[in-house]
Design an enzyme around this catalytic site. Structure first.
Site, PDB file in Angstrom:
ATOM      1  N   PRO A   2       0.853  -1.208   0.000  1.00 44.73           N
ATOM      2  CA  PRO A   2       0.000   0.000   0.000  1.00 44.73           C
ATOM      3  C   PRO A   2       0.881   1.248   0.000  1.00 44.73           C
ATOM      4  O   PRO A   2       1.749   1.397   0.844  1.00 44.73           O
ATOM      5  CB  PRO A   2      -0.779  -0.110   1.313  1.00 44.73           C
ATOM      6  CG  PRO A   2      -0.605  -1.514   1.779  1.00 44.73           C
ATOM      7  CD  PRO A   2       0.691  -2.008   1.215  1.00 44.73           C
ATOM      8  N   GLU A   3       0.657   2.116  -0.970  1.00 46.26           N
ATOM      9  CA  GLU A   3       1.426   3.351  -1.080  1.00 46.26           C
ATOM     10  C   GLU A   3       0.603   4.505  -0.520  1.00 46.26           C
ATOM     11  O   GLU A   3      -0.576   4.347  -0.204  1.00 46.26           O
ATOM     12  CB  GLU A   3       1.787   3.609  -2.545  1.00 46.26           C
ATOM     13  CG  GLU A   3       2.690   2.542  -3.159  1.00 46.26           C
ATOM     14  CD  GLU A   3       4.120   2.610  -2.634  1.00 46.26           C
ATOM     15  OE1 GLU A   3       4.443   3.582  -1.920  1.00 46.26           O
ATOM     16  OE2 GLU A   3       4.898   1.695  -2.934  1.00 46.26           O
TER      17      GLU A   3
END
Ligand SMILES: [Zn+2]
Length: 271
Positions: A2-3
């Site tokens: 997850p960015e």
């Protein structure tokens, strides 16, 4: 992984549904994350109203009057609101039950996520205190980036991914931003001219905002549906396109490993 855009999309999706509300119960089904989940968590949150849901870098801060729940999705974590009674999935490690028909579930197959309780100012916590500016905030500008890169011999792409320089610029977004700014990823950070740092700041914002917009269009699905964290469908111009024609000049996109991460660039546009 997850960015930042996925974490911010999660925050925007959950905030209107959680802020001002209370978790009726909290269940630690398996607290073995990056650090043990505090066993006191259910008692700490009982009957307490969530004051705000904020984000710093890729950390989510659930702010209460008496402390802060600090949560990080790690490598594979996700948060989603599930209808109560829906069967638990494997790796649903934490359940936060709301008054009403839904519950928040933290799912993390690889267990690099984090869920800890902080008292006092959370921004002074060692995990947050040394972080660089937010890429979408006012403190990240040409001057601050130039100051952070001054005299640095490391590759600008490696530095762009250093959270002490700016937070939340992951590997895909670093390659894409450098392409848009016309800067070769292997250039020494300290060699960038004023106009180049200005262009790079604008390009970082552009790729992250594009990802946020892509996430925003699927926000409801993201929170209520699968909730799986993953790269949004941003049109990638260089990342993952080694050997393919550059969308601007048709030269073949190149790839090399830089700082142990795959790095993509156009040899012509990024002269
Ligand atoms: Zn090109």
């Amino acid at each position: 992984v997850p960015e930042l855009p996925e974490v911010e999309t999660t925050r925007r999706g959950l905030a209107p549904l959680l802020v001002g509300r209370t978790f009726r119960s909290v269940e630690i089904r398996d607290g073995r994350l990056r650090e043990p989940v505090p066993t006191a968590l259910p008692a700490l949150l009982a009957d307490r109203r969530l004051g705000a849901l904020e984000r710093r870098a890729k950390y989510l801060l659930f702010r209460y009057a008496h402390g802060t729940l600090l949560l990080h999705l790690g490598m594979s974590g996700s948060l989603r609101l599930a209808p109560r009674g829906e069967p638990l999935r494997r790796h649903d490690h934490l359940r936060f039950t709301l008054v009403g028909s839904r519950e928040l579930r933290f799912h993390d197959p690889r267990r690099f996520g984090l869920c800890v309780w902080l008292t006092g100012d959370p921004l002074l916590d060692a995990r947050l205190a040394r972080l660089g500016p937010e890429p979408l905030g006012d403190e990240f500008d040409g001057d601050s980036l130039r100051a952070a890169l001054r005299g640095r011999k490391a590759a600008v792409k490696v530095l762009l991914m250093d959270p002490a320089v700016v937070v939340g610029v992951g590997n895909i977004y670093a390659s894409e931003a450098l392409f848009r700014a016309g800067i070769r990823p292997a250039r020494a950070g300290g060699s960038l001219r004023t106009a180049e740092t200005e262009r790079l700041v604008a390009a970082v914002r552009e790729v992250l905002l594009a990802a946020l917009r892509a996430g925003g269009t699927t926000l409801r699905d993201y929170v209520d549906g699968g909730g799986e964290a993953g790269a949004f469908r941003v049109r990638l111009r260089v990342y993952g396109r080694a050997g393919e024609a550059c969308t601007v000049c048709a030269a073949p996109i190149r790839c090399r490993v830089l700082g142990q991460r795959s790095t993509f660039w156009c040899p012509t546009c990024q002269g």
